[in-house]
Design a protein around this motif. Structure first.
Motif, PDB file in Angstrom:
ATOM      1  N   LEU A 172      -1.472   4.450   7.762  1.00 55.99           N
ATOM      2  CA  LEU A 172      -1.599   4.440   9.218  1.00 55.99           C
ATOM      3  C   LEU A 172      -2.504   3.302   9.644  1.00 55.99           C
ATOM      4  N   GLY A 173      -2.017   2.505  10.577  1.00 49.03           N
ATOM      5  CA  GLY A 173      -2.821   1.445  11.160  1.00 49.03           C
ATOM      6  C   GLY A 173      -3.268   1.861  12.549  1.00 49.03           C
ATOM      7  N   GLN A 174      -4.539   2.179  12.690  1.00 50.72           N
ATOM      8  CA  GLN A 174      -5.024   2.632  13.992  1.00 50.72           C
ATOM      9  C   GLN A 174      -5.299   1.443  14.906  1.00 50.72           C
ATOM     10  N   ALA A 175      -5.226   1.703  16.202  1.00 51.30           N
ATOM     11  CA  ALA A 175      -5.460   0.673  17.211  1.00 51.30           C
ATOM     12  C   ALA A 175      -6.854   0.843  17.798  1.00 51.30           C
ATOM     13  N   SER A 176      -7.403  -0.232  18.311  1.00 49.42           N
ATOM     14  CA  SER A 176      -8.768  -0.213  18.808  1.00 49.42           C
ATOM     15  C   SER A 176      -8.939   0.659  20.046  1.00 49.42           C
ATOM     16  N   ASP A 177      -7.829   0.983  20.722  1.00 52.15           N
ATOM     17  CA  ASP A 177      -7.919   1.837  21.909  1.00 52.15           C
ATOM     18  C   ASP A 177      -7.793   3.324  21.577  1.00 52.15           C
ATOM     19  N   GLY A 178      -7.728   3.653  20.287  1.00 46.28           N
ATOM     20  CA  GLY A 178      -7.616   5.045  19.872  1.00 46.28           C
ATOM     21  C   GLY A 178      -6.224   5.481  19.494  1.00 46.28           C
ATOM     22  N   ARG A 210       0.833  -1.204   0.000  1.00 44.74           N
ATOM     23  CA  ARG A 210       0.000   0.000   0.000  1.00 44.74           C
ATOM     24  C   ARG A 210       0.866   1.252   0.000  1.00 44.74           C
ATOM     25  N   LEU A 211       1.991   1.184   0.701  1.00 42.00           N
ATOM     26  CA  LEU A 211       2.873   2.344   0.777  1.00 42.00           C
ATOM     27  C   LEU A 211       3.511   2.666  -0.571  1.00 42.00           C
ATOM     28  N   MET A 228      -2.798   9.642   2.049  1.00 39.99           N
ATOM     29  CA  MET A 228      -2.674   8.690   3.143  1.00 39.99           C
ATOM     30  C   MET A 228      -3.762   7.635   3.073  1.00 39.99           C
ATOM     31  N   GLY A 229      -3.437   6.418   3.469  1.00 38.96           N
ATOM     32  CA  GLY A 229      -4.391   5.329   3.481  1.00 38.96           C
ATOM     33  C   GLY A 229      -4.426   4.610   4.812  1.00 38.96           C
ATOM     34  N   HIS A 230      -5.554   3.949   5.081  1.00 43.46           N
ATOM     35  CA  HIS A 230      -5.724   3.191   6.318  1.00 43.46           C
ATOM     36  C   HIS A 230      -5.186   1.774   6.180  1.00 43.46           C
ATOM     37  N   LEU A 231      -4.633   1.257   7.263  1.00 39.76           N
ATOM     38  CA  LEU A 231      -4.325  -0.157   7.415  1.00 39.76           C
ATOM     39  C   LEU A 231      -5.376  -0.763   8.346  1.00 39.76           C
TER      40      LEU A 231
END
Length: 210
Positions: free
Chosen positions: A132-138, A124-125, A177-180
């Motif tokens: 950016l890979g976001q985490a479930s805790d924010g 993807r990069l 930018m894209g999400h992971l």
């Protein structure tokens, strides 16, 4: 060549994963942290055609599973973490690996990562400026940058907050930018139990043996 950068802390009893205590003892928490880092390094070292780098802090001689860790760290380029806070350490680590080209940076709190997941993030990069890979805790678990020097903006992003992930996304909003995928970090024992159910490595065995 793209670098795969791991931000890591020596899993020393009393200093590592203290939010697991209780119910874990300091020694158990350090052992869980060591297992998480070892599984993470296994995944990183199995990704082809990258430069593995570990930005490390802490006393490895006092760490749980220090011999296993030393063996795997010996297969990567190890650099010291530098900076007065985590945002600065992140920015400096990205700057230190800029000579290798693009970077995908992760931590040691997502032992469920796999070579396939990391390879997909790297692919993807190739099409974007950042991922950016976001985490479930924010928070977030992964950041990829075509230009590692762009990480300088992390100096001004508050870390370890429920909105750190969204603030990080905003900090890079000038980039394509894209999400992971969203993953769960390991902060509490409930997190550890949930993540252990998603993997089968050292981490799962260590959590399950408690």
């Amino acid at each position: 060549m793209t670098s795969l950068l791991v931000m890591a802390k020596a899993p020393v009893p009393g200093l590592a994963k203290t939010r697991l205590c209780p119910p874990a003892t300091p020694e158990e928490a350090a052992d869980i942290a060591a297992a998480s880092l070892l599984d993470t390094l296994d995944a990183v070292l199995a990704v082809p055609d990258i430069t593995p780098v570990v930005a490390f802090t802490g006393d490895l001689d006092q760490a749980a599973r220090r011999d296993e860790l030393a063996s795997l760290l010996g297969q990567a380029t190890v650099i010291p973490q530098r900076g007065k806070d985590f945002g600065a350490r992140l920015a400096n680590a990205h700057r230190d690996v800029a000579r290798f080209g693009p970077v995908l940076q992760i931590g040691m709190d997502t032992p469920q990562v796999t070579p396939t997941l990391l390879t997909s993030a790297l692919e993807r990069l190739e099409e974007l400026d950042a991922v950016l890979g976001q985490a479930s805790d924010g928070g977030w678990w992964a950041l990829g940058l075509r230009d590692p020097l762009e990480a300088a903006v992390l100096r001004n992003v508050p870390m370890s907050r429920p909105d750190t992930g969204s603030l990080t996304w905003l900090a890079f909003s000038h980039l394509r930018m894209g999400h992971l995928p969203v993953l769960s970090d390991v902060d509490t024992m409930a997190d550890a139990t949930r993540v252990a159910s998603q993997t089968s490595g050292r981490f799962a065995a260590t959590v399950g043996a408690r």
